[in-house]
Scaffold this motif. Structure first.
Motif, PDB file in Angstrom:
ATOM      1  N   PRO A  69       0.838  -1.199   0.000  1.00 58.87           N
ATOM      2  CA  PRO A  69       0.000   0.000   0.000  1.00 58.87           C
ATOM      3  C   PRO A  69       0.879   1.258   0.000  1.00 58.87           C
ATOM      4  O   PRO A  69       1.967   1.265   0.575  1.00 58.87           O
ATOM      5  CB  PRO A  69      -0.773  -0.081   1.323  1.00 58.87           C
ATOM      6  N   THR A  74       5.411  10.036   1.604  1.00 56.44           N
ATOM      7  CA  THR A  74       6.260  10.926   2.418  1.00 56.44           C
ATOM      8  C   THR A  74       6.901  10.174   3.588  1.00 56.44           C
ATOM      9  O   THR A  74       7.601  10.779   4.397  1.00 56.44           O
ATOM     10  CB  THR A  74       5.452  12.108   3.003  1.00 56.44           C
ATOM     11  N   SER A 135       4.573  17.080   7.554  1.00 57.73           N
ATOM     12  CA  SER A 135       4.287  16.807   6.147  1.00 57.73           C
ATOM     13  C   SER A 135       2.795  16.919   5.853  1.00 57.73           C
ATOM     14  O   SER A 135       2.331  16.436   4.819  1.00 57.73           O
ATOM     15  CB  SER A 135       4.744  15.374   5.828  1.00 57.73           C
ATOM     16  N   THR A 140      -1.139  11.428   3.655  1.00 57.50           N
ATOM     17  CA  THR A 140      -2.540  11.016   3.644  1.00 57.50           C
ATOM     18  C   THR A 140      -2.968  10.451   5.009  1.00 57.50           C
ATOM     19  O   THR A 140      -2.128   9.999   5.803  1.00 57.50           O
ATOM     20  CB  THR A 140      -2.761   9.908   2.598  1.00 57.50           C
TER      21      THR A 140
HETATM   22  C1  LIG Z   1       9.034  16.829   5.378  1.00 59.30           C
HETATM   23  C2  LIG Z   1       8.479  15.690   6.180  1.00 59.30           C
HETATM   24  C3  LIG Z   1       8.043  15.928   7.471  1.00 59.30           C
HETATM   25  C4  LIG Z   1       7.500  14.880   8.231  1.00 59.30           C
HETATM   26  N1  LIG Z   1       7.054  15.147   9.491  1.00 59.30           N
HETATM   27  C5  LIG Z   1       6.492  14.161  10.216  1.00 59.30           C
HETATM   28  C6  LIG Z   1       5.987  14.437  11.543  1.00 59.30           C
HETATM   29  O1  LIG Z   1       6.033  15.563  12.046  1.00 59.30           O
HETATM   30  N2  LIG Z   1       5.454  13.396  12.221  1.00 59.30           N
HETATM   31  C7  LIG Z   1       5.366  12.132  11.692  1.00 59.30           C
HETATM   32  O2  LIG Z   1       4.871  11.237  12.366  1.00 59.30           O
HETATM   33  N3  LIG Z   1       5.834  11.868  10.454  1.00 59.30           N
HETATM   34  C8  LIG Z   1       6.376  12.829   9.699  1.00 59.30           C
HETATM   35  N4  LIG Z   1       6.848  12.557   8.440  1.00 59.30           N
HETATM   36  C9  LIG Z   1       6.754  11.160   7.917  1.00 59.30           C
HETATM   37  C10 LIG Z   1       5.500  10.889   7.038  1.00 59.30           C
HETATM   38  O3  LIG Z   1       4.986  12.083   6.483  1.00 59.30           O
HETATM   39  C11 LIG Z   1       4.407  10.159   7.824  1.00 59.30           C
HETATM   40  O4  LIG Z   1       4.858   8.872   8.191  1.00 59.30           O
HETATM   41  C12 LIG Z   1       3.078  10.028   7.061  1.00 59.30           C
HETATM   42  O5  LIG Z   1       2.083   9.508   7.893  1.00 59.30           O
HETATM   43  C13 LIG Z   1       3.185   9.133   5.824  1.00 59.30           C
HETATM   44  O6  LIG Z   1       1.999   9.305   5.078  1.00 59.30           O
HETATM   45  P1  LIG Z   1       1.973   8.958   3.520  1.00 59.30           P
HETATM   46  O7  LIG Z   1       0.589   9.149   3.026  1.00 59.30           O
HETATM   47  O8  LIG Z   1       3.001   9.722   2.791  1.00 59.30           O
HETATM   48  O9  LIG Z   1       2.327   7.409   3.564  1.00 59.30           O
HETATM   49  P2  LIG Z   1       3.351   6.580   2.681  1.00 59.30           P
HETATM   50  O10 LIG Z   1       4.726   7.128   2.816  1.00 59.30           O
HETATM   51  O11 LIG Z   1       2.814   6.452   1.312  1.00 59.30           O
HETATM   52  O12 LIG Z   1       3.276   5.166   3.398  1.00 59.30           O
HETATM   53  C14 LIG Z   1       3.771   5.023   4.710  1.00 59.30           C
HETATM   54  C15 LIG Z   1       3.426   3.615   5.208  1.00 59.30           C
HETATM   55  O13 LIG Z   1       2.030   3.492   5.311  1.00 59.30           O
HETATM   56  C16 LIG Z   1       1.544   2.411   4.518  1.00 59.30           C
HETATM   57  N5  LIG Z   1       0.258   2.878   3.985  1.00 59.30           N
HETATM   58  C17 LIG Z   1       0.020   4.017   3.294  1.00 59.30           C
HETATM   59  N6  LIG Z   1      -1.291   4.128   3.039  1.00 59.30           N
HETATM   60  C18 LIG Z   1      -1.883   3.035   3.575  1.00 59.30           C
HETATM   61  C19 LIG Z   1      -3.226   2.578   3.643  1.00 59.30           C
HETATM   62  N7  LIG Z   1      -4.223   3.266   3.110  1.00 59.30           N
HETATM   63  N8  LIG Z   1      -3.476   1.413   4.274  1.00 59.30           N
HETATM   64  C20 LIG Z   1      -2.473   0.694   4.835  1.00 59.30           C
HETATM   65  N9  LIG Z   1      -1.183   1.081   4.792  1.00 59.30           N
HETATM   66  C21 LIG Z   1      -0.904   2.244   4.183  1.00 59.30           C
HETATM   67  C22 LIG Z   1       2.611   2.169   3.475  1.00 59.30           C
HETATM   68  O14 LIG Z   1       2.613   0.836   3.040  1.00 59.30           O
HETATM   69  C23 LIG Z   1       3.863   2.507   4.269  1.00 59.30           C
HETATM   70  O15 LIG Z   1       4.248   1.394   5.040  1.00 59.30           O
HETATM   71  C24 LIG Z   1       7.403  13.571   7.673  1.00 59.30           C
HETATM   72  C25 LIG Z   1       7.858  13.339   6.374  1.00 59.30           C
HETATM   73  C26 LIG Z   1       8.391  14.375   5.633  1.00 59.30           C
HETATM   74  C27 LIG Z   1       8.860  14.092   4.232  1.00 59.30           C
END
Ligand SMILES: Cc1cc2nc3c(=O)[nH]c(=O)nc-3n(C[C@H](O)[C@H](O)[C@H](O)COP(=O)(O)OP(=O)(O)OC[C@H]3O[C@@H](n4cnc5c(N)ncnc54)[C@H](O)[C@@H]3O)c2cc1C
Length: 476
Positions: A69, A74, A135, A140
């Motif tokens: 998934p 991010t 982020s 999402t």
């Molecule tokens: C600039 C920056 C700042 C950040 N700051 C923070 C912060 O302050 N706090 C924090 O906790 N994190 C932070 N992060 C990390 C990141 O943004 C988080 O972990 C965020 O929740 C990931 O969301 P995503 O939609 O990008 O997931 P993805 O990166 O696409 O996926 C992350 C994980 O979730 C799984 N996944 C995604 N969608 C689903 C779904 N629908 N069902 C089941 N599994 C799923 C994926 O398989 C993967 O294992 C930051 C990242 C960046 C780049």
């Protein structure tokens, strides 16, 4: 190689614009924010509805094909790297806010809804969605659930799991289940809580019921400037020690402040040892007294200056600088790797000293920006991916930082998850039996291990080699 008939069937399910198979286009999905490891998926599926997700997963299950998934990509621990999984299912088209229930303060949203979009949708009604990863303008809700994400304001309000009431989950065989629900408490095991933080290894979340929070009556945002990181750390403990729980308590060290100032020109003093962003919120009648109490604590730690944001515009500019700090790092080096560990709050000065020593030993530059109130550190290791030796030193330094966190009584992740990045550190905290129990739990959802394989758990051989558990975390 994926069977062309399977690809054709996936294309029939999600439409021609919902399936990416050309390697040039699929390259966009080769990694998340953990850019040290990359792998291009064979196919990326972009369903438009939860029903399409379930149909795609059922099809893959029939053909025994593993999938990963992905939300916005991010993540910072390689969670959505397509390891041993040729198909990626990306939720970026699941963008519907299905229902907003103002009276009961909850919202039902699809997994691909961007975090900030929820708060924007309910702001006019005096509500917000509290977990706010830095982020949040991109990540999402599905990704937040999978990582149990935190953020600057989770010091006071709690992390994602405290704000998820229910989940709709597509199990790895395509069955759709509801976990939790609209009520505050449901009888039976808390399976919702189990899936939050499972890093996408127990199924694909398609919808979430979120708890909404009332906006505070007033907010004060302060910038405190210190000559040294130690003084800033002592101020953090001091503020909490006098009984104030700020909404946010964030620290940036000198290297980070310099990069942020060069990018956003907020007016940060680039010669300061560290700055704290302190946000207080609550009843207007109490806020001025709290500001004075914080000023006193900072003065006792030799703060050079404590500024209160004059208005919403200045507050927004301050938060923009903090939340885009990672982006500003591009000014310091072509590449960076963000580490994530956590230590007891009082050990933050020790871990920062350990990080400085590790940086010197590996001849690396490391900037620090982090959720100081939670003891959640984010050292940013700067490097150039064209320099193979430097890349090796970054990886080694990252492992040493995590070990130092554990040695100080902390843990190997505050909020970014294990993913692929920290697999080898997991046995520092858990015994082989603990890991076995967790894998058995996972197998109850995904017996064949086809949903996000290769994540979280070390291979049995590696596990035995490096295991020196400090505590028993799971009772057998
Ligand atoms: C600039 C920056 C700042 C950040 N700051 C923070 C912060 O302050 N706090 C924090 O906790 N994190 C932070 N992060 C990390 C990141 O943004 C988080 O972990 C965020 O929740 C990931 O969301 P995503 O939609 O990008 O997931 P993805 O990166 O696409 O996926 C992350 C994980 O979730 C799984 N996944 C995604 N969608 C689903 C779904 N629908 N069902 C089941 N599994 C799923 C994926 O398989 C993967 O294992 C930051 C990242 C960046 C780049």
């Amino acid at each position: 190689m994926l069977d062309p008939q399977v690809l054709a069937a996936l294309g029939d399910l999600v439409g021609p614009d919902g399936l990416i198979t050309r390697p040039g286009q699929a390259r966009v999905y080769e990694c998340d924010g953990w850019t040290l490891e990359k792998r291009v998926p064979e196919a990326v599926v972009l369903p438009r509805t939860p029903a399409e997700v379930a149909a795609a997963v059922r099809l893959l299950h029939r053909h025994a094909i593993a999938f990963v998934p992905r939300g916005a990509g991010t993540g910072l621990s390689g969670g959505c790297l397509p390891l041993d999984a040729p198909v990626m299912i990306c939720t970026s088209r699941l963008k519907r806010i299905v229902e907003i229930d103002l009276v009961n303060r909850r919202a039902v949203v699809e997994a691909g809804v961007v975090n900030l979009a929820v708060s924007r949708a309910v702001a006019a009604h005096g509500l917000f969605y509290a977990p706010d990863p830095s982020s949040q303008s991109a990540c999402t809700i599905g990704g937040n659930v999978a990582e149990n994400s935190g953020g600057p304001h989770t010091l006071k309000y709690g992390v994602t799991t405290n704000h998820i009431l229910g989940l709709e989950l597509v199990l790895p065989d395509g069955e759709v289940v509801e976990l939790g629900g609209a009520m505050e408490d449901v009888p039976g095991y808390d399976l919702r809580g189990l899936v939050v933080g499972a890093e996408g290894t127990m199924g694909l979340v398609t919808r979430a019921t979120l708890r909404l929070t009332r906006q505070p009556e007033g907010v004060r945002t302060l910038l405190a400037v210190f000559e040294s990181v130690d003084d800033a750390c002592n101020a953090v403990s001091g503020i909490i020690g006098v009984g104030i729980i700020p909404a946010a308590l964030e620290m940036m060290d000198q290297l980070m402040v310099s990069a942020v100032e060069a990018a956003f020109h907020f007016g940060f003093p680039t010669d300061a040892g560290a700055v704290l962003i302190i946000e207080l919120d609550g009843a207007l009648a109490e806020l001025d007294a709290e500001v004075e109490a914080v000023r006193r604590v900072c003065a006792a730690q030799r703060a050079r200056e404590v500024r209160v944001a004059r208005d919403d515009a200045e507050r927004a500019a301050l938060w923009k600088s903090r939340k885009r700090a990672f982006g500003a790092v591009g000014r310091l080096a072509p590449n960076y790797c963000t580490q994530d560990g956590v230590v007891p709050r009082t050990k933050v000065p020790d871990i920062l000293r350990a990080i400085a020593a590790i940086a010197a030993r590996h001849r690396l530059r490391i900037a620090n920006v982090f959720h100081a109130g939670d003891g959640n550190i984010h050292p940013i290791l700067l490097y150039d991916e064209r320099d193979a030796d430097e890349v090796r030193r970054v990886i080694a330094a990252g492992h040493e930082i995590l070990r130092a966190c554990v040695d100080l009584g902390g843990s190997i992740t505050g909020e970014h998850g294990i993913g692929v990045e920290k697999i080898q550190e997991l046995p520092l905290l858990f015994s082989p039996q603990d890991l076995l129990v967790m894998q058995q739990l996972r197998a109850a959802f995904d017996a064949a291990g086809r949903c996000n394989p290769g994540k979280i758990f070390p291979t049995p051989g590696a596990c035995v080699e490096v295991t020196r558990p400090r505590h028993r975390q799971v009772a057998l």
